[in-house]
Write an enzyme that holds these catalytic residues in place. Structure first.
Site, PDB file in Angstrom:
ATOM      1  N   ASP A   1     -10.537   2.783   2.107  1.00  0.00           N
ATOM      2  CA  ASP A   1     -10.724   2.101   3.389  1.00  0.00           C
ATOM      3  C   ASP A   1     -11.626   2.896   4.329  1.00  0.00           C
ATOM      4  O   ASP A   1     -12.463   2.320   5.035  1.00  0.00           O
ATOM      5  CB  ASP A   1      -9.373   1.848   4.069  1.00  0.00           C
TER       6      ASP A   1
ATOM      7  N   LYS B   1       0.816  -1.216   0.000  1.00  0.00           N
ATOM      8  CA  LYS B   1       0.000   0.000   0.000  1.00  0.00           C
ATOM      9  C   LYS B   1       0.851   1.268   0.000  1.00  0.00           C
ATOM     10  O   LYS B   1       0.500   2.252  -0.673  1.00  0.00           O
ATOM     11  CB  LYS B   1      -0.958  -0.007   1.191  1.00  0.00           C
TER      12      LYS B   1
END
Length: 265
Positions: free
Chosen positions: A103, A67
């Site tokens: 997210d 990420k």
């Protein structure tokens, strides 16, 4: 021409993202596919991104441990990804790469689905952890008006997160005041469930197992719980929109995911 997208991580065999996105693709009748990519290391991930940029890959969801690398490789970065210091979504368009983090949106969608009576505005919220997932949670909950405190084994990491996102480092008795406790750790938190408010909501970002020991302890006390699968599906919806240009069709992908996990509600 078939639109190709996918998810990249290591390990990747456990990912439910292909199952979720392929179910939506099939229901929408799209000429598209969503695949799992498992680069061995960051160099392999960078090569995948470069290949995707060159050959017209539509985009990638990104999971651990890539990420942070995804953010660094992007040409354009959304405000949410910048706050998180990581990205879980890369979209390729005309040779350029845009990075985003869905997210936080997934977390808020999960809360709305499984704890609909909770309004975090003005409420004390405790986040356990200080990594990218905790940052996403802190950013989303702060934007929703919550008073966010962060608790982490490394006090320095908690201080850095708090300074970056304008939240506070939680004190030792923070759980007694929290209307919501979010576990953003990859391990069960050492938290005294008995000290929580009677109306507290517990959320765990982990979905293997679906009912973690943290959530099980909360349920045993009669608390409302929110699981990581709801967040996974919640963050997949905006990813699908970004990758395929449409809202996901009304398919109950949770049922499919539960079957894949060997879980029941």
């Amino acid at each position: 021409m078939t639109v190709i997208a996918g998810v990249a991580g290591q390990p990747i065999g456990h990912s439910l993202s292909p199952l979720i996105h392929r179910a939506w693709i099939a229901a929408a009748g799209l000429d598209a596919d969503y695949r799992a990519f498992g680069p061995e290391d960051e160099a392999g991930f960078a090569a995948l991104v470069a290949e995707g940029r060159a050959r017209g890959l539509r985009g990638l969801n990104v999971t651990a441990p890539f990420k942070a690398a995804a953010l660094a490789l992007a040409d354009e970065v959304s405000a949410s990804a910048r706050l998180c210091g990581s990205a879980n979504l890369l979209v390729f368009e005309r040779g350029r790469i845009s990075a985003d983090s869905t997210d936080g949106e997934g977390l808020m969608a999960a809360l709305a689905e499984q704890a609909p009576e909770l309004d975090v505005a003005g409420q004390s919220v405790l986040i356990l952890g200080a990594g990218g997932a905790a940052r996403a949670a802190a950013a989303a909950l702060t934007a929703a008006g919550a008073d966010v405190g962060v608790l982490n084994r490394s006090a320095e990491r908690a201080r850095v997160l708090a300074a970056d996102l304008g939240v506070r480092v939680a004190g030792p008795d923070a759980e007694t005041k929290a209307a919501l406790v979010v576990n953003a750790l990859s391990v069960p938190p050492g938290l005294d469930i008995g000290a929580l408010r009677r109306d507290a909501v517990l959320m765990d970002m982990t979905y293997r197992p679906l009912l973690t020991s943290f959530l099980a302890a909360g349920r045993a006390r009669g608390l409302t719980t929110v699981d990581g699968l709801a967040m996974l599906i919640g963050q997949a919806r905006p990813s699908f929109r970004a990758l395929f240009g449409m809202d996901p069709p009304p398919v109950d992908v949770r049922v499919l995911a539960l079957a894949a996990l060997g879980e029941t509600e």
